[in-house]
Design an enzyme around this catalytic site. Structure first.
Site, PDB file in Angstrom:
ATOM      1  CG  ASN A 210      -0.159   0.105   2.575  1.00 31.42           C
ATOM      2  OD1 ASN A 210       0.264   0.705   2.949  1.00 31.42           O
ATOM      3  ND2 ASN A 210      -0.285  -1.308   3.237  1.00 31.42           N
ATOM      4  CG  ASP A 279      -7.379  -5.929   6.739  1.00 29.29           C
ATOM      5  OD1 ASP A 279      -6.534  -5.574   8.031  1.00 29.29           O
ATOM      6  OD2 ASP A 279      -6.915  -4.987   5.990  1.00 29.29           O
ATOM      7  CG  PHE A 324      -2.974   5.910  13.535  1.00 33.01           C
ATOM      8  CD1 PHE A 324      -2.057   5.567  13.714  1.00 33.01           C
ATOM      9  CD2 PHE A 324      -2.856   6.619  11.985  1.00 33.01           C
ATOM     10  CE1 PHE A 324      -1.013   6.444  14.280  1.00 33.01           C
ATOM     11  CE2 PHE A 324      -1.890   7.688  12.799  1.00 33.01           C
ATOM     12  CZ  PHE A 324      -1.020   7.768  13.882  1.00 33.01           C
TER      13      PHE A 324
END
Ligand code: PMT
Length: 397
Positions: A210, A279, A324
């Site tokens: 990411n 994830d 976060f």
């Protein structure tokens, strides 16, 4: 004892409707032991009288640059030397522009030019004025020069608009001022942080990842170390140098990050999960580079990664677990759910759909969510935000 005890605080008041809150700010600062002197601009005096400020501070109020009597008593150079910190609250768009250009056209701007102490501003203005490119450019210059920017908060404004631009509450400004003189608020504490992205290998040359740059997590690690904590930063791949005085562990995947965290979490009082952890990971990492085939489509089967922060919270051994939440939609709703589901003490909600904040930017706007409520902190560099977050965390533990 407050870190403001016996500190000389010069409170600058400029001409905005929030000037009435400056009276309350004097009280808060005085209660914390500060000696407060007030400098008011001409416009500020249209909103609140020098007499009120004098009565509350117990000191004469300074208003004129070219006042012979005042200069003889305590002129702009003496005021600048006297101050341990200058706080301008409220600070209007006009005064921000003055500070940015280095104008010395009145007593307050001259004192700011002459001062060597910390300078902090609590902006207060209409939301459109706050968002204007000129204001933001001026602020960026001030932040570059090390000026502390406290707030503004978001909410309903005197003009009827809703948005960013409300001055922080006097108690919040007083806490920020205290934090400036706190050395080592985390001394003796152990803080473990994650930062950056993870890379989940597909084959020896490809991975899923990411846009996290690590800037937010590294800024937090720096601020934690500066606050005296034994700081361990476990980071996915980034282009950043590790901050000073931080034990640095480089990892690639979520599984490696999880193992590194679990090996070091013992006796930690604080865990901060700033990393953007994947994830899912491919079920298998191919041993050799995958080849293009005749098929038009290709599927990669994924399996769940360990939820690192939830695992830390489950140990029940870390006093303060902070996550976060990076979201592109329904930010607060998802962030609140993450705090509850992962059993976190605090979640910092990050809108990663906005340009200029979130992933890979130098600045960030966040909403801090804990059991006591929600606070928006905006318009700060990631480092300044990190310093404020570390103060909040120190208060929690
Ligand atoms: O790195 P920057 O470019 O400076 O950008 C900063 C940031 C946007 C990456 C950062 O501020 C941020 O929001 N980090 C969390 C991003 C994220 O993965 O959020 P999430 O909503 O998917 O995860 C929620 C929390 O669980 C996070 O604290 C995350 O670290 C943690 N998590 C998530 C998945 C997982 N398997 N393990 C975890 O520990």
């Amino acid at each position: 004892m407050s870190s403001l005890t016996n500190k000389n605080v010069l409170l600058g008041v400029t001409g905005g409707i929030a000037a009435y809150k400056s009276a309350e700010l004097i009280r808060r600062l005085s209660e914390l032991g500060a000696d407060v002197r007030v400098v008011m601009t001409r416009a500020a005096q249209e909103f609140i009288t020098p007499l009120t400020m004098q009565a509350l501070s117990g000191n004469p109020v300074h208003t004129d640059l070219l006042d012979v009597a005042a200069e003889a008593a305590m002129g702009h150079i003496q005021l600048a030397r006297w101050a341990d910190i200058i706080i301008i609250a409220p600070c209007t768009a006009d005064f921000i522009a003055k500070l940015a250009t280095g104008e010395g056209s009145d007593l307050l701007s001259t004192v700011c030019l002459a001062a060597k102490s910390d300078l902090a501003i609590a902006p207060a203005m209409n939301q459109a004025m706050w968002g204007h490119q000129a204001t933001q450019a001026n602020l960026a210059q001030l932040i570059d020069r090390g000026v502390k920017v406290w707030g503004p908060a978001s909410g309903e404004q005197a003009c009827g608009d809703v948005g960013l631009g409300r001055m922080l509450e006097p108690s919040e400004i007083a806490s920020c001022a205290e934090a400036c003189f706190d050395s080592g608020v985390l001394a003796g504490k152990k803080v473990v942080l994650t930062a950056g992205p993870t890379r989940e290998a597909i084959d020896p040359v490809r991975y899923i990842s990411n846009h996290s740059s690590g800037k937010m997590g590294y800024a937090l690690a720096r601020a934690a170390a500066e606050a005296g904590a034994q700081t361990i930063l476990i980071s996915g791949p980034t282009n950043l140098p590790p901050p000073a005085d931080v034990e640095f562990i480089a990892v690639e995947s979520a599984e490696q990050m999880n193992a590194a965290v679990m090996a070091r979490i013992e006796n930690a009082q604080v865990f901060i999960g700033a990393a953007a952890v994947a994830d899912y990971r491919p079920v298998q990492c191919a041993a050799a580079k995958l080849k293009k085939t005749a098929s038009e489509t290709m599927s990669i089967e994924l399996t769940k990664n360990p939820d690192i922060i939830a695992g830390v919270a489950e140990t029940n051994q870390v006093a303060c677990v902070i996550g976060f939440a990076a979201e592109t939609d329904n930010l607060l709703e998802y962030a609140r759910a993450k705090r509850v589901n992962k059993k976190l003490d605090m979640v910092i909600a990050n809108d990663v759909s906005q340009p200029g904040i979130g992933f890979n930017s130098d600045n960030n706007n966040v909403t801090v969510i804990d059991a006591n409520g929600e606070t928006e902190i905006a318009g700060l560099s990631k480092y300044q935000l990190a310093k404020q977050l570390i103060q909040l965390i120190a208060q929690k533990i």
